[in-house]
Enzyme design. Structure first.
Site, PDB file in Angstrom:
ATOM      1  N   ALA A 123       0.829  -1.204   0.000  1.00 26.31           N
ATOM      2  CA  ALA A 123       0.000   0.000   0.000  1.00 26.31           C
ATOM      3  C   ALA A 123       0.860   1.249   0.000  1.00 26.31           C
ATOM      4  O   ALA A 123       1.258   1.751   1.059  1.00 26.31           O
ATOM      5  CB  ALA A 123      -0.944  -0.029   1.197  1.00 26.31           C
ATOM      6  N   LEU A 124       1.158   1.718  -1.212  1.00 29.13           N
ATOM      7  CA  LEU A 124       1.962   2.930  -1.379  1.00 29.13           C
ATOM      8  C   LEU A 124       1.086   4.072  -1.924  1.00 29.13           C
ATOM      9  O   LEU A 124       1.011   5.148  -1.348  1.00 29.13           O
ATOM     10  CB  LEU A 124       3.126   2.637  -2.344  1.00 29.13           C
ATOM     11  CG  LEU A 124       4.021   3.813  -2.740  1.00 29.13           C
ATOM     12  CD1 LEU A 124       4.749   4.389  -1.535  1.00 29.13           C
ATOM     13  CD2 LEU A 124       5.059   3.370  -3.792  1.00 29.13           C
ATOM     14  N   GLU A 126      -1.676   6.746  -3.003  1.00 28.75           N
ATOM     15  CA  GLU A 126      -2.754   7.454  -2.296  1.00 28.75           C
ATOM     16  C   GLU A 126      -3.486   8.353  -3.286  1.00 28.75           C
ATOM     17  O   GLU A 126      -2.962   8.624  -4.372  1.00 28.75           O
ATOM     18  CB  GLU A 126      -2.152   8.316  -1.173  1.00 28.75           C
ATOM     19  CG  GLU A 126      -1.400   7.511  -0.138  1.00 28.75           C
ATOM     20  CD  GLU A 126      -0.835   8.375   0.985  1.00 28.75           C
ATOM     21  OE1 GLU A 126      -0.973   9.617   0.936  1.00 28.75           O
ATOM     22  OE2 GLU A 126      -0.266   7.777   1.913  1.00 28.75           O
ATOM     23  N   GLN A 336      -5.433  -6.519 -35.187  1.00 33.43           N
ATOM     24  CA  GLN A 336      -5.426  -6.242 -36.629  1.00 33.43           C
ATOM     25  C   GLN A 336      -5.354  -7.543 -37.437  1.00 33.43           C
ATOM     26  O   GLN A 336      -6.064  -7.712 -38.424  1.00 33.43           O
ATOM     27  CB  GLN A 336      -4.222  -5.341 -36.945  1.00 33.43           C
ATOM     28  CG  GLN A 336      -4.364  -4.573 -38.235  1.00 33.43           C
ATOM     29  CD  GLN A 336      -5.531  -3.597 -38.194  1.00 33.43           C
ATOM     30  OE1 GLN A 336      -5.972  -3.175 -37.137  1.00 33.43           O
ATOM     31  NE2 GLN A 336      -6.059  -3.268 -39.362  1.00 33.43           N
ATOM     32  N   ILE A 337      -4.496  -8.451 -37.018  1.00 32.18           N
ATOM     33  CA  ILE A 337      -4.329  -9.717 -37.755  1.00 32.18           C
ATOM     34  C   ILE A 337      -5.610 -10.543 -37.689  1.00 32.18           C
ATOM     35  O   ILE A 337      -5.998 -11.197 -38.659  1.00 32.18           O
ATOM     36  CB  ILE A 337      -3.101 -10.499 -37.206  1.00 32.18           C
ATOM     37  CG1 ILE A 337      -1.813  -9.759 -37.604  1.00 32.18           C
ATOM     38  CG2 ILE A 337      -3.087 -11.948 -37.704  1.00 32.18           C
ATOM     39  CD1 ILE A 337      -0.537 -10.270 -36.930  1.00 32.18           C
ATOM     40  N   GLY A 339      -8.511  -9.284 -37.551  1.00 29.86           N
ATOM     41  CA  GLY A 339      -9.587  -8.554 -38.241  1.00 29.86           C
ATOM     42  C   GLY A 339     -10.785  -8.385 -37.317  1.00 29.86           C
ATOM     43  O   GLY A 339     -10.626  -8.130 -36.117  1.00 29.86           O
ATOM     44  N   GLU A 363       3.081  -0.007 -11.036  1.00 28.62           N
ATOM     45  CA  GLU A 363       4.499  -0.145 -10.656  1.00 28.62           C
ATOM     46  C   GLU A 363       5.357   0.888 -11.392  1.00 28.62           C
ATOM     47  O   GLU A 363       6.489   0.608 -11.796  1.00 28.62           O
ATOM     48  CB  GLU A 363       4.978  -1.588 -10.837  1.00 28.62           C
ATOM     49  CG  GLU A 363       4.162  -2.552  -9.990  1.00 28.62           C
ATOM     50  CD  GLU A 363       4.855  -3.834  -9.609  1.00 28.62           C
ATOM     51  OE1 GLU A 363       6.086  -3.920  -9.716  1.00 28.62           O
ATOM     52  OE2 GLU A 363       4.141  -4.761  -9.175  1.00 28.62           O
TER      53      GLU A 363
HETATM   54  C1  FAD Z   1      -4.897  -2.259 -11.563  1.00 29.58           C
HETATM   55  C2  FAD Z   1      -4.048  -1.417 -10.673  1.00 29.58           C
HETATM   56  C3  FAD Z   1      -3.315  -2.026  -9.660  1.00 29.58           C
HETATM   57  C4  FAD Z   1      -2.555  -1.263  -8.769  1.00 29.58           C
HETATM   58  N1  FAD Z   1      -1.950  -1.866  -7.696  1.00 29.58           N
HETATM   59  C5  FAD Z   1      -1.312  -1.102  -6.770  1.00 29.58           C
HETATM   60  C6  FAD Z   1      -0.818  -1.683  -5.563  1.00 29.58           C
HETATM   61  O1  FAD Z   1      -0.955  -2.893  -5.321  1.00 29.58           O
HETATM   62  N2  FAD Z   1      -0.206  -0.881  -4.660  1.00 29.58           N
HETATM   63  C7  FAD Z   1      -0.049   0.465  -4.863  1.00 29.58           C
HETATM   64  O2  FAD Z   1       0.527   1.135  -3.997  1.00 29.58           O
HETATM   65  N3  FAD Z   1      -0.513   1.049  -5.999  1.00 29.58           N
HETATM   66  C8  FAD Z   1      -1.156   0.303  -6.944  1.00 29.58           C
HETATM   67  N4  FAD Z   1      -1.662   0.890  -8.083  1.00 29.58           N
HETATM   68  C9  FAD Z   1      -1.459   2.301  -8.307  1.00 29.58           C
HETATM   69  C10 FAD Z   1      -0.506   2.593  -9.450  1.00 29.58           C
HETATM   70  O3  FAD Z   1       0.817   2.255  -9.087  1.00 29.58           O
HETATM   71  C11 FAD Z   1      -0.662   4.081  -9.843  1.00 29.58           C
HETATM   72  O4  FAD Z   1      -1.931   4.196 -10.463  1.00 29.58           O
HETATM   73  C12 FAD Z   1       0.438   4.547 -10.777  1.00 29.58           C
HETATM   74  O5  FAD Z   1       1.680   4.596 -10.127  1.00 29.58           O
HETATM   75  C13 FAD Z   1       0.155   5.938 -11.353  1.00 29.58           C
HETATM   76  O6  FAD Z   1      -0.275   6.836 -10.373  1.00 29.58           O
HETATM   77  P1  FAD Z   1      -1.623   7.661 -10.614  1.00 29.58           P
HETATM   78  O7  FAD Z   1      -2.683   6.720 -11.002  1.00 29.58           O
HETATM   79  O8  FAD Z   1      -1.855   8.536  -9.434  1.00 29.58           O
HETATM   80  O9  FAD Z   1      -1.327   8.558 -11.876  1.00 29.58           O
HETATM   81  P2  FAD Z   1      -0.642  10.006 -11.880  1.00 29.58           P
HETATM   82  O10 FAD Z   1       0.604   9.980 -11.080  1.00 29.58           O
HETATM   83  O11 FAD Z   1      -1.673  11.027 -11.538  1.00 29.58           O
HETATM   84  O12 FAD Z   1      -0.234  10.149 -13.404  1.00 29.58           O
HETATM   85  C14 FAD Z   1      -1.087  10.700 -14.412  1.00 29.58           C
HETATM   86  C15 FAD Z   1      -0.243  10.921 -15.669  1.00 29.58           C
HETATM   87  O13 FAD Z   1       0.802  11.887 -15.383  1.00 29.58           O
HETATM   88  C16 FAD Z   1       2.048  11.349 -15.744  1.00 29.58           C
HETATM   89  N5  FAD Z   1       3.103  11.871 -14.866  1.00 29.58           N
HETATM   90  C17 FAD Z   1       3.081  11.947 -13.499  1.00 29.58           C
HETATM   91  N6  FAD Z   1       4.235  12.459 -13.050  1.00 29.58           N
HETATM   92  C18 FAD Z   1       5.023  12.692 -14.147  1.00 29.58           C
HETATM   93  C19 FAD Z   1       6.333  13.219 -14.373  1.00 29.58           C
HETATM   94  N7  FAD Z   1       7.135  13.555 -13.348  1.00 29.58           N
HETATM   95  N8  FAD Z   1       6.796  13.327 -15.634  1.00 29.58           N
HETATM   96  C20 FAD Z   1       6.008  12.956 -16.684  1.00 29.58           C
HETATM   97  N9  FAD Z   1       4.770  12.471 -16.563  1.00 29.58           N
HETATM   98  C21 FAD Z   1       4.278  12.333 -15.303  1.00 29.58           C
HETATM   99  C22 FAD Z   1       1.884   9.840 -15.576  1.00 29.58           C
HETATM  100  O14 FAD Z   1       2.863   9.112 -16.293  1.00 29.58           O
HETATM  101  C23 FAD Z   1       0.478   9.654 -16.132  1.00 29.58           C
HETATM  102  O15 FAD Z   1       0.534   9.621 -17.530  1.00 29.58           O
HETATM  103  C24 FAD Z   1      -2.443   0.149  -8.959  1.00 29.58           C
HETATM  104  C25 FAD Z   1      -3.160   0.759  -9.999  1.00 29.58           C
HETATM  105  C26 FAD Z   1      -3.976   0.007 -10.822  1.00 29.58           C
HETATM  106  C27 FAD Z   1      -4.807   0.721 -11.859  1.00 29.58           C
END
Ligand code: FAD
Length: 382
Positions: A123-124, A126, A336-337, A339, A363
């Site tokens: 749980a990282l 938020e 695509q392949i 269709g 991740e």
């Molecule tokens: C199915 C699923 C499973 C997950 N499992 C876990 C889990 O077990 N534990 C856990 O802790 N989290 C989990 N997550 C959370 C996941 O790791 C985050 O959703 C992810 O790290 C992106 O964070 P965010 O959704 O807040 O997107 P944001 O950080 O808001 O990003 C939005 C966009 O901004 C871009 N962006 C942000 N900062 C920058 C930068 N510095 N430079 C360029 N572009 C940037 C991103 O690349 C993205 O395109 C999960 C998410 C999903 C959907």
């Protein structure tokens, strides 16, 4: 442990057969019911899959990273939702404990994680701390022998089933960034923990994510993982490893999709011949095959370097970045392949197309991998 070649082949072969005979026939059912059957979870436990990465001393298989990646490639040949059943125990939910746990913490939890008796979550993330994960706001206040946790986590894989969370929380509110964060082992049964409903997602039905909130949760100080202020380091080292595992899963899905494409292209006839005879189809197959081979080589080479004790922060990010983007392109070409059949649910290609989309996001998004790769490249001077 590095398995000898024969034992490794036996393990890979067992997993390959399990995937082909037990998991692939259930793909559509799992997607439809949004649930992996209990007997499959038990069979995975019997095969030792929950303990792939847990040292043998604690009941796991203690695989070297290269061997774990080879197993992950096999598991990638079916719906990624199946891998998610064991994914947190093998990766983000256990590795903080393996790398930073005290002997007592390890003895208490690792055997149950390895056997699948308990499920773990990491749980990282938020609501206000996603890519900027060092910005976690969940608080851990020291009160004598306990830390009191307050805050909310988002999108936590397997939280609905987890009995143990690795939670990153801020112990020093005056330090805004990574230095103020510590990691904790938080048992689910402590009062004050609420797990939300599973989110509705684009793909990987059968795998679940939930919000988790902590409201005055009293965690024994003995459950802190590593030193105070080391929590971000714990999280990043866990993710370094996790990124390689995810890269390997992407290779497996890509290889599966390519095999499906070859079978379909040989069978489907247009203009009086199998579509596999058309060079434009062959071009797509060649691009997919080339990229999948490149990703396989990168992932396994990085795993070997990690097994040899080298720091692979750059290479692990590059592996996850390249492999996750690669499988997206391979899945797109597969649609695509095939269709029209690629767009129709019965063939399963559109399902995998949706399933693989998350690999570019969790991740660490592709953009965050680029940031890491660039930072490390600049640091290394090339
Ligand atoms: C199915 C699923 C499973 C997950 N499992 C876990 C889990 O077990 N534990 C856990 O802790 N989290 C989990 N997550 C959370 C996941 O790791 C985050 O959703 C992810 O790290 C992106 O964070 P965010 O959704 O807040 O997107 P944001 O950080 O808001 O990003 C939005 C966009 O901004 C871009 N962006 C942000 N900062 C920058 C930068 N510095 N430079 C360029 N572009 C940037 C991103 O690349 C993205 O395109 C999960 C998410 C999903 C959907």
């Amino acid at each position: 442990m590095a398995f000898d070649a024969e034992t490794r082949e036996q393990l890979i072969d067992t997993v390959r057969r399990f995937v082909a005979e037990r998991l692939r026939p259930l793909e559509a059912q799992v997607a439809e019911q949004d649930r992996v059957p209990d007997e499959i979870v038990r069979e995975m436990a019997d095969l030792g899959l929950f303990g792939l990465s847990i040292p043998e001393a604690f009941g796991g298989l203690g695989l070297a990273m290269e061997d774990e990646c080879l197993v992950a490639i096999e598991l990638g040949r079916t719906s990624p939702a199946f891998r998610s059943v064991i994914g947190t125990n093998v990766g983000i939910g256990s590795q903080g404990l393996v790398m930073f746990g005290t002997p007592e913490q390890k003895a208490k939890w690792l055997p149950k994680i390895a056997s699948g008796e308990i499920v773990t979550s990491f749980a990282l993330t938020e609501p206000e701390a996603g890519s900027d994960s060092a910005a976690v706001q969940t608080r851990a206040r020291r009160e004598g022998d306990v830390y009191v946790l307050d805050g909310a986590k988002r999108y936590i894989t397997n939280a609905g089933k987890a009995q143990l969370f690795t939670v990153m929380a801020r112990t020093d509110p005056d330090r805004k960034g990574a230095g103020g964060v510590s990691a904790f082992l938080v048992p689910r049964d402590l009062p004050g923990i609420t797990v939300g409903k599973p989110e509705k997602k684009m793909g990987q039905q059968g795998a679940h994510i939930h919000d988790v909130s902590f409201d005055g949760v009293r965690v024994p100080a003995a459950n802190r993982l590593g030193e105070e202020g080391e929590g971000f380091k714990v999280a990043m080292q866990v993710l370094d490893r996790g990124r390689l595992h995810i890269g390997a899963v992407c290779v497996g899905v890509a290889e599966r999709l390519i095999a499906d494409c070859v079978a379909y292209a040989n069978e489907r006839k247009q203009f009086g011949q199998p579509i596999a005879q058309f060079q434009l189809i062959q071009g797509m197959l060649a691009d997919s095959k080339t990229e999948a081979l490149a990703a396989r080589a990168l992932v396994l080479e990085t795993a070997r370097k990690r097994d040899a004790g080298e720091s692979v922060t750059l290479e692990a990010s590059a592996s996850k970045y390249f492999a996750s983007e690669m499988v997206g392109r391979v899945a797109d070409r597969a649609v695509q392949i095939f269709g029209g059949a690629g767009y129709v649910a019965d063939y399963g290609i559109e399902r995998l197309y949706r399933d693989v989309r998350i690999f570019r996001i969790y991740e660490g998004t592709s953009q965050i991998q680029q940031v890491v790769i660039a930072r490390e490249t600049l640091k290394r001077g090339g």
